[in-house]
Design a protein around this motif. Sequence first.
Motif, short mmCIF file in Angstrom:
data_model
loop_
_atom_site.label_atom_id
_atom_site.label_comp_id
_atom_site.label_asym_id
_atom_site.label_seq_id
_atom_site.Cartn_x
_atom_site.Cartn_y
_atom_site.Cartn_z
N THR A 135 100.41 29.15 -36.78
CA THR A 135 100.26 27.85 -36.13
C THR A 135 98.83 27.36 -36.21
O THR A 135 98.59 26.17 -36.48
CB THR A 135 100.71 27.93 -34.65
N VAL A 136 97.87 28.23 -35.99
CA VAL A 136 96.46 27.84 -36.09
C VAL A 136 96.14 27.38 -37.51
O VAL A 136 95.46 26.36 -37.72
CB VAL A 136 95.55 29.02 -35.68
N TYR A 137 96.65 28.10 -38.50
CA TYR A 137 96.42 27.70 -39.89
C TYR A 137 97.02 26.32 -40.17
O TYR A 137 96.40 25.49 -40.84
CB TYR A 137 97.04 28.74 -40.82
N ARG A 138 98.19 26.06 -39.63
CA ARG A 138 98.83 24.75 -39.83
C ARG A 138 98.02 23.63 -39.16
O ARG A 138 97.86 22.55 -39.73
CB ARG A 138 100.25 24.77 -39.28
N THR A 193 91.61 30.78 -30.72
CA THR A 193 92.01 31.86 -31.64
C THR A 193 91.17 33.10 -31.42
O THR A 193 91.69 34.22 -31.36
CB THR A 193 91.87 31.38 -33.10
N ALA A 194 89.85 32.92 -31.28
CA ALA A 194 88.96 34.08 -31.08
C ALA A 194 89.31 34.81 -29.80
O ALA A 194 89.40 36.05 -29.77
CB ALA A 194 87.50 33.60 -31.04
N ALA A 195 89.55 34.05 -28.71
CA ALA A 195 89.88 34.69 -27.43
C ALA A 195 91.24 35.37 -27.48
O ALA A 195 91.41 36.50 -26.97
CB ALA A 195 89.84 33.65 -26.32
N ALA A 196 92.23 34.70 -28.07
CA ALA A 196 93.57 35.29 -28.15
C ALA A 196 93.58 36.53 -29.03
O ALA A 196 94.26 37.53 -28.71
CB ALA A 196 94.56 34.26 -28.69
N ALA A 197 92.84 36.50 -30.14
CA ALA A 197 92.79 37.66 -31.04
C ALA A 197 92.11 38.84 -30.35
O ALA A 197 92.55 40.00 -30.47
CB ALA A 197 92.06 37.29 -32.32
N THR A 198 91.02 38.57 -29.62
CA THR A 198 90.32 39.64 -28.90
C THR A 198 91.24 40.30 -27.87
O THR A 198 91.26 41.53 -27.73
CB THR A 198 89.07 39.07 -28.22
N LEU A 209 92.06 41.49 -35.73
CA LEU A 209 90.63 41.77 -35.87
C LEU A 209 90.01 40.82 -36.90
O LEU A 209 88.92 40.26 -36.67
CB LEU A 209 90.42 43.23 -36.28
N ALA A 210 90.69 40.64 -38.02
CA ALA A 210 90.17 39.73 -39.06
C ALA A 210 90.06 38.31 -38.53
O ALA A 210 89.07 37.61 -38.80
CB ALA A 210 91.09 39.77 -40.29
N ALA A 261 87.18 33.53 -36.61
CA ALA A 261 87.03 32.42 -35.67
C ALA A 261 85.65 32.43 -35.03
O ALA A 261 85.02 31.37 -34.86
CB ALA A 261 88.12 32.50 -34.60
N THR A 262 85.15 33.61 -34.67
CA THR A 262 83.82 33.70 -34.06
C THR A 262 82.74 33.25 -35.03
O THR A 262 81.81 32.51 -34.66
CB THR A 262 83.55 35.15 -33.61
#
Length: 459
Positions: A37-40, A182-187, A202-203, A208-209
């Motif tokens: 979704t973020v990529y879209r 994205t950075a917060a959700a991935a973390t 992690l990637a 995002a950061t």
Amino acid sequence: MSTSATDLLDRADTALAQLQTSLAQVDISLWESLDQTVYRVLHELVRARTGWPMSDPHAEAIYRIFIDYPHPLRPADDQADFSTKEAARLLGTHPDAVRERICAGTLLAAPTGNGYRIPRTELAVRTDVYPASTDERHPMAKLAYTLGALGDLLVTNRLDPGTPELSADSATTMTQKCLALTAAAATHTLSRCDPEVADRPLALARFATRQLAQVAHTPPPMLGLQNPTIPPSEHSPESPVSDLERSLHLWAIAARDELREGLPSVEVFKDINRQAIHIYAALDSVMVRGGAGDSTDDVHRLLRSTAAALQLGADAWSQTSTGMPPTSSYVEAARRLYTTLTTVTQLPGRSQPDDEARYQALLRGANAAAWIASLAAPWASRLLDSGVLFIHARHAAGRPETLTAKRAGRMIAATRADVPALFGAVWHAEGLAVRAARELPHALSQPIQAQLESARIGI
């Protein structure tokens, strides 16, 4: 009420806060829904850059963020084939490696004048990545489908010819928010997922950061027409403002459809101008109630001069006809809008709680009126040149062939000599309507004079 991009980003913040306090595990399918979704959304922000100068550093930064997205799970749309660079991103390899496979015959591609196009079928595109379901209660799913709605809103905004292009500032604001989310959700996912599938979150956390630093400036808030909005549906809870938004939307759609008819009614051309005048009257009354003071004098004068030009444009169609009546759907939409706008103009003279939301709805209505005026203006020459605009013989310019028709009280095909003011009036009205839509303040509460100056010098 309508739903704006700002509303959706606020909801995404709420979903992220719920996610960060949740102890629920995040499985790979939930993460991949957000990832795709973020990529879209980034893809749609890049597509919204139509017309942006290539030298615009913000537009370039958004484009670089999109193309640097690490190994997308699948394409963002239904594109049938890809360039070597696009294919390399989807395959997670270098473009040179793609060219080597093409030359070796292990990857089918069609040669073009400047490279190759690789069919979608050759890329083994994943088919097991799905959008998050709105029935899913997990906070990660809520975040994913909220950002998915933002992507849908960007598509609607891009495909609507009556909506202005998304500015670089608005696109940058949305890009920053998406990257931060994205950075917060991935973390968070790294602490709540199986270690076997932690590589992808992690990637994305690192990506995002790192990319947030590319758009680190603070753009102005999204306001007015640069805050894309979905009109309320017929099933939305009714309120005075949602009724106004819905009425404006239905009228704009009905007017557009009417002008796509083979032979529109002259009554529609006149009514379009009158509805626009009514929109300006409602805007004027809301601004007066807002108490902005002397800073709005230029805006009031512009609204009144535009309304006067639109009235002259409507009068220029007088005594003419195409012999066609308006459709029932247009008549119904026009009556609904007239009733709704009358309610706005008759509100008490003191400030109302919903005036800012009401102003935003009317601002979009003024933009829609300018767009409809731009569609209507060319019809004057089309109808005359086609010989399907008629005028009563007694109002036609004196010429021998009209004498018999005048005695019989008949209509005749109009010529330019019969309606000398028509062309100048409709195009002058259209120009002022476009200018009014461009120079109206983005918000009722903002300093207005500064915005007018910015509009005049093209900022």
